[in-house]
Design a protein around this motif. Structure first.
Motif, short mmCIF file in Angstrom:
data_model
loop_
_atom_site.label_atom_id
_atom_site.label_comp_id
_atom_site.label_asym_id
_atom_site.label_seq_id
_atom_site.Cartn_x
_atom_site.Cartn_y
_atom_site.Cartn_z
N TYR A 31 0.83 -1.21 0.00
CA TYR A 31 0.00 0.00 0.00
C TYR A 31 0.86 1.26 0.00
O TYR A 31 0.63 2.18 -0.79
CB TYR A 31 -0.93 0.01 1.22
N PHE A 32 1.83 1.35 0.88
CA PHE A 32 2.61 2.57 1.04
C PHE A 32 3.72 2.66 -0.01
O PHE A 32 4.45 1.69 -0.22
CB PHE A 32 3.25 2.63 2.43
N PRO A 33 3.88 3.81 -0.64
CA PRO A 33 5.03 3.99 -1.54
C PRO A 33 6.33 4.02 -0.74
O PRO A 33 6.35 4.51 0.39
CB PRO A 33 4.75 5.34 -2.21
N ASN A 34 7.37 3.50 -1.33
CA ASN A 34 8.67 3.47 -0.66
C ASN A 34 9.48 4.69 -1.10
O ASN A 34 10.64 4.57 -1.52
CB ASN A 34 9.40 2.17 -0.97
N THR A 35 8.86 5.85 -0.97
CA THR A 35 9.44 7.11 -1.44
C THR A 35 10.81 7.36 -0.83
O THR A 35 10.99 7.20 0.37
CB THR A 35 8.49 8.27 -1.08
N ARG A 137 -1.08 12.06 -1.17
CA ARG A 137 -2.35 11.50 -1.66
C ARG A 137 -2.60 10.13 -1.05
O ARG A 137 -3.72 9.81 -0.63
CB ARG A 137 -2.34 11.43 -3.18
N THR A 138 -1.57 9.30 -0.99
CA THR A 138 -1.73 7.97 -0.39
C THR A 138 -2.15 8.07 1.07
O THR A 138 -2.99 7.29 1.54
CB THR A 138 -0.40 7.19 -0.49
N LEU A 139 -1.60 9.03 1.79
CA LEU A 139 -1.91 9.19 3.21
C LEU A 139 -3.21 9.96 3.45
O LEU A 139 -3.61 10.15 4.59
CB LEU A 139 -0.75 9.91 3.91
N GLY A 140 -3.85 10.41 2.38
CA GLY A 140 -5.09 11.17 2.53
C GLY A 140 -4.89 12.58 3.01
O GLY A 140 -5.79 13.18 3.60
#
Length: 311
Positions: A31-35, A137-140
């Motif tokens: 789910y989480f990007p590994n930015t 965006r992923t974290l809302g």
């Protein structure tokens, strides 16, 4: 918690149930990007692998050029960090990620952290803007039409979570620091010890707040105390001066304008404003976007407190 707690901007949103195995929850590596990010010390880190995996974390997005909400967020989280003490960096981790990475180099972020005297366990991070926006965006925490608008406005919510259990929450950056520290300690089940040696049972009786007190508690108390009853010597609010008796030390007209447009007064090199800026570690008083009525309500409350505590 009484009226004061209800008046604070409480915004908690539980996104999943605790106690789920990682393979049974969507809040894992898929789910989480590994930015890739860089912290204030120049260390390169990956968002999932290095920063949040199996950790309890507090994440917010700021930029050092912000003149209103970001300094308040940082000051409020500094209070939470002080309440949690050595647990920060060991059992819970703080991350402030810049939304203006072109300006916020690691060196700039390090200087910003130094102004607020943040302790170990709190990283200030920068990186690629497009990747950071995707992470938000992923974290809302990215609002279309606001965060990508022409102004510098941005979503002010914090994300608090325990990646191992899959429990994530949103919180207001203006939350009472005791409540946020308690959520980290208890709701996220990170440790068995109490979040503070102080007890709510020992707290003084809360008076119904005036509009001026509501403004002080929600907008000013991140940086300023109000006498011994409000933790003057606790160190939680050492960002700015204690305000007990300030209405007797400064002219009313000057205080009103300072509350409403401190950025302009600093730009004009007002002598009293510049003296405060230098005295308090070059942390600029943020523009809270308050009007004349708000300023008057605040000053009325501050004078009432001076009468109550000093006479």
């Amino acid at each position: 918690m009484g009226v004061i707690a209800r008046c604070l901007a409480l915004l908690w949103l539980c996104l999943s149930l605790p106690g789920l195995a990682e393979e049974a929850t969507p809040w894992g590596a898929q789910y989480f990007p590994n930015t890739e990010l860089i912290d204030q010390d120049g260390e390169h880190l990956r968002f999932f692998d290095d920063l949040i995996k199996d950790k309890v974390v507090v994440i917010n997005f700021i930029f050092t050029g912000c003149g209103d909400s970001c300094p308040l967020e940082t000051a409020r989280l500094r209070q939470v960090q002080q309440l949690l003490g050595e647990r920060v960096g060991r059992e819970v981790f703080f991350y402030s990620i810049s939304i203006d990475p072109l300006s916020d180099s690691p060196e700039v972020l390090k200087a910003y952290a130094g102004k607020f005297k943040v302790g170990p366990g709190w990283r200030f991070l920068t990186g690629d803007k497009q990747q950071i926006d995707a992470l938000r965006r992923t974290l809302g925490l990215f609002i279309e039409g606001v965060d990508n608008g022409r102004s510098r406005d941005h979503n002010l919510s914090l994300i608090v979570g325990n990646q191992a259990t899959g429990r994530w929450m949103k919180a207001s950056p203006f939350e009472n620091p005791w409540i946020l520290a308690d959520q980290l300690a208890n709701s996220l089940q990170n440790w068995k010890q109490p979040s503070s040696e102080q007890s709510y049972a020992d707290a003084p009786q809360i008076r119904p707040p005036s509009s001026g007190e509501e403004l002080f508690r929600t907008r000013c108390a991140a940086c300023h105390s109000l006498g011994p009853e409000d933790g003057q010597s606790s160190g939680l609010r050492a960002v700015g001066p204690d305000l007990l008796g300030v209405t007797r030390r400064r002219e009313h007209r000057w205080l009103s304008r300072w509350i409403r447009e401190p950025d302009r007064m600093l730009a004009e090199h007002d002598p009293q404003a510049m003296a405060l800026y230098q005295q308090f570690n070059a942390v600029a008083m943020p523009n809270l976007r308050l009007g004349e009525d708000d300023a008057q309500a605040l000053l009325t409350f501050l004078e009432e407190e001076a009468v109550r505590q000093l006479q």
